[in-house]
Structure formats: structure tokens, C-alpha cells
Design an enzyme around this catalytic site. Structure first.
Site, PDB file in Angstrom:
ATOM      1  N   GLY A 181      41.572  59.926  30.677  1.00  0.00           N
ATOM      2  CA  GLY A 181      40.453  59.356  31.428  1.00  0.00           C
ATOM      3  C   GLY A 181      40.560  59.777  32.883  1.00  0.00           C
ATOM      4  O   GLY A 181      41.289  60.728  33.219  1.00  0.00           O
ATOM      5  N   ASN A 183      43.936  48.280  34.161  1.00  0.00           N
ATOM      6  CA  ASN A 183      43.488  46.999  34.700  1.00  0.00           C
ATOM      7  C   ASN A 183      43.935  45.894  33.761  1.00  0.00           C
ATOM      8  O   ASN A 183      43.977  46.086  32.544  1.00  0.00           O
ATOM      9  CB  ASN A 183      41.955  46.962  34.730  1.00  0.00           C
ATOM     10  CG  ASN A 183      41.390  47.470  36.043  1.00  0.00           C
ATOM     11  OD1 ASN A 183      42.091  47.567  37.046  1.00  0.00           O
ATOM     12  ND2 ASN A 183      40.116  47.802  36.032  1.00  0.00           N
ATOM     13  N   ALA A 188      38.924  57.677  41.040  1.00  0.00           N
ATOM     14  CA  ALA A 188      38.705  58.958  40.358  1.00  0.00           C
ATOM     15  C   ALA A 188      37.481  58.842  39.479  1.00  0.00           C
ATOM     16  O   ALA A 188      37.204  57.778  38.921  1.00  0.00           O
ATOM     17  CB  ALA A 188      39.920  59.319  39.521  1.00  0.00           C
ATOM     18  N   LYS A 201      46.097  42.144  41.922  1.00  0.00           N
ATOM     19  CA  LYS A 201      45.015  43.022  41.459  1.00  0.00           C
ATOM     20  C   LYS A 201      44.133  42.278  40.451  1.00  0.00           C
ATOM     21  O   LYS A 201      42.907  42.371  40.499  1.00  0.00           O
ATOM     22  CB  LYS A 201      45.636  44.284  40.851  1.00  0.00           C
ATOM     23  CG  LYS A 201      44.696  45.224  40.152  1.00  0.00           C
ATOM     24  CD  LYS A 201      44.615  46.567  40.865  1.00  0.00           C
ATOM     25  CE  LYS A 201      43.859  47.625  40.083  1.00  0.00           C
ATOM     26  NZ  LYS A 201      42.434  47.485  40.046  1.00  0.00           N
ATOM     27  N   ASN A 216      40.056  41.631  40.348  1.00  0.00           N
ATOM     28  CA  ASN A 216      39.261  42.061  39.181  1.00  0.00           C
ATOM     29  C   ASN A 216      38.531  40.876  38.537  1.00  0.00           C
ATOM     30  O   ASN A 216      37.414  41.036  38.044  1.00  0.00           O
ATOM     31  CB  ASN A 216      40.159  42.747  38.141  1.00  0.00           C
ATOM     32  CG  ASN A 216      40.583  44.152  38.545  1.00  0.00           C
ATOM     33  OD1 ASN A 216      41.723  44.530  38.374  1.00  0.00           O
ATOM     34  ND2 ASN A 216      39.678  44.927  39.101  1.00  0.00           N
ATOM     35  N   ASN A 235      34.767  42.264  38.798  1.00  0.00           N
ATOM     36  CA  ASN A 235      34.345  42.948  37.568  1.00  0.00           C
ATOM     37  C   ASN A 235      33.291  42.182  36.757  1.00  0.00           C
ATOM     38  O   ASN A 235      32.222  42.736  36.478  1.00  0.00           O
ATOM     39  CB  ASN A 235      35.571  43.327  36.728  1.00  0.00           C
ATOM     40  CG  ASN A 235      36.432  44.376  37.424  1.00  0.00           C
ATOM     41  OD1 ASN A 235      36.439  44.450  38.646  1.00  0.00           O
ATOM     42  ND2 ASN A 235      37.144  45.191  36.684  1.00  0.00           N
ATOM     43  N   SER A 265      34.590  49.010  36.963  1.00  0.00           N
ATOM     44  CA  SER A 265      34.874  49.534  35.624  1.00  0.00           C
ATOM     45  C   SER A 265      34.204  48.683  34.544  1.00  0.00           C
ATOM     46  O   SER A 265      33.745  49.208  33.530  1.00  0.00           O
ATOM     47  CB  SER A 265      36.383  49.610  35.401  1.00  0.00           C
ATOM     48  OG  SER A 265      36.958  48.358  35.677  1.00  0.00           O
ATOM     49  N   GLU A 304      37.398  45.120  29.474  1.00  0.00           N
ATOM     50  CA  GLU A 304      38.788  44.665  29.578  1.00  0.00           C
ATOM     51  C   GLU A 304      38.858  43.149  29.837  1.00  0.00           C
ATOM     52  O   GLU A 304      39.882  42.650  30.285  1.00  0.00           O
ATOM     53  CB  GLU A 304      39.483  45.428  30.711  1.00  0.00           C
ATOM     54  CG  GLU A 304      39.548  46.918  30.445  1.00  0.00           C
ATOM     55  CD  GLU A 304      40.021  47.709  31.652  1.00  0.00           C
ATOM     56  OE1 GLU A 304      41.030  48.416  31.530  1.00  0.00           O
ATOM     57  OE2 GLU A 304      39.386  47.647  32.715  1.00  0.00           O
TER      58      GLU A 304
HETATM   59  O1  KPL Z   1      39.504  47.851  40.090  1.00  0.00           O
HETATM   60  C1  KPL Z   1      38.311  47.777  40.199  1.00  0.00           C
HETATM   61  C2  KPL Z   1      37.499  48.076  38.993  1.00  0.00           C
HETATM   62  O2  KPL Z   1      36.368  48.516  39.101  1.00  0.00           O
HETATM   63  O3  KPL Z   1      38.044  47.899  37.897  1.00  0.00           O
HETATM   64  C3  KPL Z   1      37.693  47.326  41.492  1.00  0.00           C
HETATM   65  C4  KPL Z   1      38.767  46.910  42.456  1.00  0.00           C
HETATM   66  C5  KPL Z   1      36.785  46.164  41.231  1.00  0.00           C
HETATM   67  C6  KPL Z   1      36.920  48.421  42.178  1.00  0.00           C
HETATM   68  O4  KPL Z   1      35.720  48.745  41.582  1.00  0.00           O
END
Ligand code: KPL
Length: 296
Positions: free
Chosen positions: A9, A94, A120, A176, A180, A184, A246, A258
């Protein structure tokens, strides 16, 4: 080092290119039957990586697992027996809980976790763009990994700096996960870019989410101040304002999200501590409904 990357990915491909450029012998392992993959990083000439070759896997000093949390078990299970016992395994995805579930099966390997803020984008199968320069934090998940940590951090730091070691990776993972849990689900439900969460009404929801999340993190024995978390979340919203999260992308492209490993993990831990988390529960339920609609 001989490095094999499981999952080609965006982040896996990014690391493949940078680690190759730093002089490592890099191969990929994917779900396809291809024996090589060509990848161009940004506008540079393509690099060709061996793919799905058992000999490369058997010789690997390091396996980097970059598949999504919900794919970890099914992706690693078929290849565990092909690895050399001295091969270190670094997971990067994540969410939390996915590695815990398989740790006993890989306990003879040094096991680590890497969390990265590099951005990325896989523009297509063969093109990868480094969209945002970030940093990588690596920590050990078992005692065997402690001996390998400095060497591995140095390899990442030389290839794609900065990379740092963290002796308390659990705290980094919760930090983190907390962000999220806020960004998210809300971006997926509101069908918006991260930056649009800065609206007043949404910030009030985020404030309540942070309150619940901080209680769970503290009960888990880590530290989290809800006001500080709220400020950090706002900073990430601002720094990534043009991005789609994501989870937004997963819902948009009809893929599983996720959520079980992000909000779902938080809810599980909250339950064991008897902590009420109604706001997070509500978002979890709504994302599950969206996923179910996508299934049809
Ligand atoms: O980690 C991220 C994701 O999109 O999974 C964030 C920090 C929200 C950045 O878009």
C-alpha cells in the site's frame, strides 16, 4: 539488510523505495501472484522489486507489515513458518489490538511497532507520492526486540529521517489512536476533508470525544489530558486539512474500515474499566451502519 515488506500500500511502497535507496535489499510480499513490482517514487525513475519470492522471505532480516489492522492476522499467518527465527517483525498500521492477537504465534521473533506521520499516496499500482514529510517512532513489543531496536531505528533514520525510538510505545500508540478516534469516524460520516472538522459544532463533538478518550487512556495506565488532546487534535486537523482521512477513503471506496481497531478498541478497553463512552459508542454504531450499507 534483507528487508521484506508485507503489503504494498502507500506506506509500504514508500518505505520500500526509501529503504532500497539507502542500500538495503528490499522485496515485497502481496496478495497477487506477481514475481516483481515496479514502483516510482514521486517523479523518479521506476525501481523494480522482487515480489512473492519465498527465498527472499526466508533470507529476510526484517519483515515490515504494513497491511491494515484487520488484515494483519490473515496476511501474516501463511508466511510465519517461512521466516527465519532471527527475522525481526515491525508492524505499522492505524489502530490497536491486531498485533496483540497474534503475538503468541510470533513470540520467537523480535517484534516491534512503528507509527509514522509521513503522508503517502499510491496514485496507481506503480506510482507512489510522498505527500507529507513526517516522522517515524519505533518501539519494542517484546524483550527480544530490545536488542534490535537501535539498529532498526538507525536504518529507518538513514533511509527516511527522522526516526526515533520510544521505550513507551504503548503511550505513542494511544496518542495516535486518540486522534484517529476523533478525526476518522467524523470525516467518514460527514463525507468531508479533515479541515472541515474545524467547524464550531464539530469541535464541540470532538471536545466530548476527547473527554471520554482521556478517561480510558488514564485507566489503562497511560497519561492523557483531555484539553491537551483536544488541542493536539485541532493541530492535526489543521496540518492535514486538505487530506481525506483513511476511514473516509475506506467508506468512499466501499472497503472495510479500521473502526474495530480504532474506536472499537477504545470501547473494549472502556468496558473493562466500566467507563461510559456514549459519544464514541454512537460514532462506532454509525460507522458500522455505513459499512453495512456499503456491503449491499
Ligand atoms: O492518521 C490519519 C488517518 O487518516 O488515518 C489522520 C491523522 C487522521 C490523518 O488523516
Amino acid at each position: 539488510m534483507n528487508i521484506c515488506i508485507l503489503g504494498a500500500g502507500a506506506i509500504g511502497s514508500l518505505w520500500a523505495c526509501y529503504l532500497h535507496n539507502a542500500g538495503h535489499s528490499v522485496s515485497l510480499w502481496t496478495r497477487s501472484s506477481e514475481t516483481s513490482i515496479s514502483l516510482s517514487l514521486d517523479e523518479r525513475p521506476p525501481l523494480v522489486f522482487p515480489c512473492n519470492q519465498e527465498s527472499q522471505l526466508a533470507n529476510a532480516d526484517l519483515l515490515i507489515v504494513t497491511v491494515k489492522a484487520w488484515q494483519v492476522e490473515s496476511a501474516i499467518h501463511p508466511i510465519i513458518s517461512l521466516l527465519n527465527p532471527s527475522c525481526s517483525i515491525i508492524f505499522s498500521h492505524n489502530g490497536m489490538g491486531a498485533v496483540e492477537a497474534i503475538l503468541p504465534q510470533i513470540s520467537n521473533h523480535p517484534v516491534l511497532f512503528a507509527t509514522t506521520t509521513h503522508g503517502a499516496l499510491r496514485k496507481n499500482k506503480n506510482q507512489i507520492q510522498h505527500t507529507g514529510h513526517g516522522q517515524t517512532i519505533i518501539g519494542s513489543l517484546n524483550n527480544l526486540a530490545d536488542e534490535q531496536l537501535d539498529k532498526l531505528v538507525e536504518a529507518f533514520d538513514l533511509a527516511l529521517p527522522p526516526a526515533l525510538s520510544d521505550s513507551n510505545i504503548g503511550q505513542a500508540l494511544w496518542n495516535k489512536l486518540a486522534i484517529n478516534c476523533c478525526i476518522n469516524p467524523l470525516t467518514a460520516l460527514n463525507d468531508c476533508r479533515n479541515g472541515e472538522l474545524a467547524a464550531k459544532d464539530t469541535l464541540e463533538i470532538i471536545d466530548s470525544l476527547c473527554f471520554e478518550i482521556a478517561m480510558v487512556i488514564n485507566a489503562e495506565g497511560f497519561t492523557c489530558d483531555n484539553n491537551e488532546l483536544f488541542t493536539r487534535t485541532q493541530q492535526v486537523i489543521e496540518a492535514t486539512s486538505a487530506n481525506f482521512s483513511s476511514m473516509h477513503q475506506d467508506i468512499h471506496h466501499n472497503r472495510p474500515t479500521e473502526i474495530d481497531y480504532i474506536t472499537g478498541y477504545l470501547l473494549q478497553r472502556a468496558l473493562t474499566h466500566n467507563i461510559d463512552t456514549p459519544m464514541n459508542k454512537q460514532l462506532f454504531k454509525q460507522i458500522k451502519q455505513k459499512e453495512a450499507q456499503n456491503d449491499h
